[in-house]
Design an enzyme around this catalytic site. Structure first.
Site, PDB file in Angstrom:
ATOM      1  N   LYS A  80      51.506  46.293  12.214  1.00 25.90           N
ATOM      2  CA  LYS A  80      50.854  47.211  11.290  1.00 25.90           C
ATOM      3  C   LYS A  80      49.874  48.123  12.024  1.00 25.90           C
ATOM      4  CE  LYS A  80      51.349  43.923   7.492  1.00 25.90           C
ATOM      5  NZ  LYS A  80      50.658  43.104   6.467  1.00 25.90           N
ATOM      6  N   CYS A 110      47.766  40.153  -4.837  1.00 25.61           N
ATOM      7  CA  CYS A 110      49.178  40.303  -4.465  1.00 25.61           C
ATOM      8  C   CYS A 110      50.060  40.012  -5.673  1.00 25.61           C
ATOM      9  CB  CYS A 110      49.514  39.353  -3.313  1.00 25.61           C
ATOM     10  SG  CYS A 110      49.570  37.623  -3.795  1.00 25.61           S
ATOM     11  N   CYS A 125      49.340  32.842  -1.865  1.00 17.29           N
ATOM     12  CA  CYS A 125      49.669  32.001  -0.713  1.00 17.29           C
ATOM     13  C   CYS A 125      48.799  32.448   0.455  1.00 17.29           C
ATOM     14  CB  CYS A 125      51.164  32.094  -0.371  1.00 17.29           C
ATOM     15  SG  CYS A 125      51.622  33.510   0.649  1.00 17.29           S
ATOM     16  N   ARG A 159      55.605  48.926  10.721  1.00 15.38           N
ATOM     17  CA  ARG A 159      55.806  49.188   9.288  1.00 15.38           C
ATOM     18  C   ARG A 159      55.063  50.455   8.861  1.00 15.38           C
ATOM     19  NH1 ARG A 159      56.018  43.290   6.285  1.00 15.38           N
ATOM     20  NH2 ARG A 159      57.586  42.336   7.636  1.00 15.38           N
ATOM     21  N   ARG A 211      60.846  48.564  -0.803  1.00 16.17           N
ATOM     22  CA  ARG A 211      59.547  49.159  -0.465  1.00 16.17           C
ATOM     23  C   ARG A 211      59.747  50.459   0.310  1.00 16.17           C
ATOM     24  NH1 ARG A 211      56.707  45.090   3.111  1.00 16.17           N
ATOM     25  NH2 ARG A 211      56.242  44.039   1.151  1.00 16.17           N
ATOM     26  N   CYS A 255      48.561  38.959   1.969  1.00 14.14           N
ATOM     27  CA  CYS A 255      49.019  40.327   1.712  1.00 14.14           C
ATOM     28  C   CYS A 255      47.974  41.203   1.029  1.00 14.14           C
ATOM     29  CB  CYS A 255      50.313  40.295   0.888  1.00 14.14           C
ATOM     30  SG  CYS A 255      51.719  39.623   1.789  1.00 14.14           S
ATOM     31  N   CYS A 295      57.719  36.588  -5.797  1.00 17.66           N
ATOM     32  CA  CYS A 295      57.570  36.265  -4.382  1.00 17.66           C
ATOM     33  C   CYS A 295      57.983  34.824  -4.103  1.00 17.66           C
ATOM     34  CB  CYS A 295      56.134  36.495  -3.919  1.00 17.66           C
ATOM     35  SG  CYS A 295      55.891  36.088  -2.168  1.00 17.66           S
ATOM     36  N   LYS A 298      56.183  41.325  12.360  1.00 16.44           N
ATOM     37  CA  LYS A 298      55.789  42.626  11.832  1.00 16.44           C
ATOM     38  C   LYS A 298      54.609  43.194  12.603  1.00 16.44           C
ATOM     39  CE  LYS A 298      53.118  40.200   8.281  1.00 16.44           C
ATOM     40  NZ  LYS A 298      53.003  39.926   6.842  1.00 16.44           N
TER      41      LYS A 298
END
Length: 560
Positions: A207, A426, A471, A143, A74, A475, A432, A205
């Site tokens: 954001k 997603c 899931c 990120r 990514r 995302c 994934c 993470k």
């Protein structure tokens, strides 16, 4: 920090990583097929995940064989802004290493899937040559910084270019592991104690989103930290509304995990941007849960310690003072799809790409068409948080010829109907490792079913915002949608979430669980029928849910 004995396994891996190096370099130099268990965590900081193609395949004898290890990589692309040259490098890498495909992400980046380990280094080096990287695109760090879109070429929105870039650069980690392993630089600082991240980086993470106050094209409330700029009388940024504590990941049937909309901390002067952002990030560093990764996001710090406590902590760390009285403007979501005349006399084309998958489909060579128009007309690109592309800087005299190129390739850049405009999905299966169900591959079929319901009930003029994930990690931001469809159980069963709104200022809650994929349109028809019969004229589905209540919808849909 928690007692070292109580730390999660990933925390121990970070501590022992020698500045995010681990044994990554050895695997790269020996051209191994995959990384060891510890390094699978560390490579995230370098912008990738190790994966398996979960679709089963057969050999020439008809026996099932295991698919090879592959990688998702990514980019770190602040604000999703790319020159023609930069986009074309990604396009070429997609052809050479990723099976002829790119994927636009909900954080304005580009992903490539099914990469082999031996190909990671040449990819990193090619991206570096056009002044981009994958550094910190994943992992427990800040990120990719998202930024409001700007097809109109407005000068006030252009001011955000520098803001997004400054924040992105400021929060890059300081170890030289990335440059040493991937770019061939000599080892210079193997054990740097990062001034912001320390040796263990963040608990999870982080954001960041940047926009202008009143424009929410980035879903600012879903970010760990968000800045909404305000302007003075001369048109310059004088300050920011600051948001903190948004986040969408959760785990089914564990009520201690939940999606959460960010809180408004208040307004700050422009000069305090960096000190306040550091105060928020380091508060997460110091107070985030390092014993349980499912409880490690900043949102839980805000939820459990309270907004007042958090505001005070950030003020203490930054030396800034929040103005909690300044009124926040009403949010709007501008439409960017189709042709737009920019302020400089050029045109922009908002290009709808469902689920962000850029490849050559049967009878629709999308990737080839985009490559031709971007290379021929030398136009820039901005990726949107809704997985679309905006082609920028199209000269007036090139507009007709560009349309002819698209027509030649049978490409229609418009959205089929309103339902599709901001719909997200997603990747999920097959790449994934966390996916419980399908998402991207079945999303077109699902939207067709929902569209038939809207047609039947004559609700197309206010089609709801629909998002789908395989899931509960969220995302594709399903919880802030009016209708969120979240993979719950293998075999194609989903939870339905209602209660987000078009403005993106809140998150919803579940209304049904373990719904088979084929039953989703029927369940939504029940809900939409009540919306049509009991809703106010022109009322959005999200607004109606707020009045009607999630509890009533659970009763209506027979929630388990």
């Amino acid at each position: 920090m928690a007692d070292e004995k109580e730390l999660s396994e990933v925390e121990h891996i970070k501590i022992a990583s020698h500045g995010l190096r681990g044994k990554i370099g050895e695997a790269v130099e020996t051209q191994a097929e995959e990384f060891n268990e510890d390094d699978r965590q560390l490579i995230k900081f370098h912008g990738m995940y190790q994966q398996k193609d979960r679709d089963r395949r057969k050999d020439e004898n008809g026996d099932f064989i295991e698919n090879p290890t592959s990688f998702m990589i990514r980019g770190r692309i602040p604000g999703g802004r790319l020159s023609a040259e930069q986009y074309l490098v990604w396009d070429e890498l997609g052809d050479k290493f990723a099976g002829g495909a790119l994927r636009l992400t909900t954080r304005q980046s580009i992903q490539m899937h099914t990469i082999r380990l031996r190909d990671l280094k040449p990819i990193m080096q090619a991206v570096d040559k056009v002044n981009l990287s994958t550094m910190g695109a994943c992992g427990d760090v800040v990120r990719n910084v998202t930024q409001a879109i700007n097809p109109w070429g407005k000068k006030d929105l252009q001011l955000l270019d520098d803001v997004a870039q400054v924040l992105s650069d400021h929060f890059k980690y300081k170890t030289k592991a990335y440059a040493e392993i991937w770019l061939g630089e000599k080892q210079l600082n193997p054990e740097v104690d990062d001034p912001i991240y320390g040796k263990t980086y963040l608990p999870r993470k982080f954001k960041i989103g940047v926009t202008l106050a009143g424009i929410n094209s980035i879903d600012i409330y879903t970010n760990d930290m968000g800045f909404a700029a305000t302007l003075d009388s001369s048109g310059k940024i004088d300050g920011y509304f600051v948001f903190a504590g948004g986040g969408l990941g959760m785990t089914h049937n564990k009520p201690e995990t939940y999606p959460r909309a960010a809180d408004l901390l208040g307004w700050i002067w422009e000069k305090d941007l960096i000190s306040v952002s550091e105060g928020i990030v380091t508060s997460h560093r110091d107070f985030g849960d390092r014993t349980n990764r499912k409880h490690a996001r900043l949102k839980y710090v805000l939820a459990e310690k309270g907004v007042e406590w958090f505001r005070s902590e950030v003020e203490k760390r930054s030396g800034a003072k929040f103005d909690t009285k300044k009124p926040l403007p009403k949010w709007e979501i501008p439409n960017y799809l189709g042709w737009t005349l920019s302020e400089d006399g050029t045109y922009a084309l908002g290009f709808h790409t469902l689920s962000g998958r850029i490849k050559d489909f049967p009878d629709k060579p999308l990737k080839t068409a985009l490559k031709e128009v971007i290379s021929t007309f030398k136009i820039g690109v901005q990726i949107t948080p809704d997985q679309d592309l905006i082609l920028l800087g199209i000269k007036k005299e090139d507009k007709e010829n560009l349309e002819k190129v698209l027509q030649k390739h049978n490409i229609d850049p418009t959205s089929p109907k309103r339902l599709y405009d901001r719909a997200l999905a997603c990747p999920a299966l097959p790449t994934c490792g966390l996916a419980l169900t399908e998402s991207e591959r079945t999303f077109p079929q699902l939207l067709e079913g929902i569209q038939k319901v809207l047609d039947k009930l004559e609700l197309n003029d206010r089609a709801p915002l629909v998002r789908m994930t395989g899931c509960p990690n969220g995302c594709a931001r399903p919880y802030s949608a009016e209708v969120g469809i979240v993979g719950q159980q293998a075999g194609g069963k989903y939870s339905l979430f209602f209660g987000g709104n078009p403005e993106g200022t809140k998150v919803g809650d579940y209304v049904a669980k373990k719904v088979p994929f084929a039953d989703i349109p029927g369940q939504l028809e029940k809900a939409f029928t009540v919306w049509k019969s009991e809703g106010n004229p022109g009322e959005s589905f999200g607004s109606f849910v707020e009045r009607y209540t999630v509890t009533k919808f659970r009763d209506l849909l027979g929630s388990m």
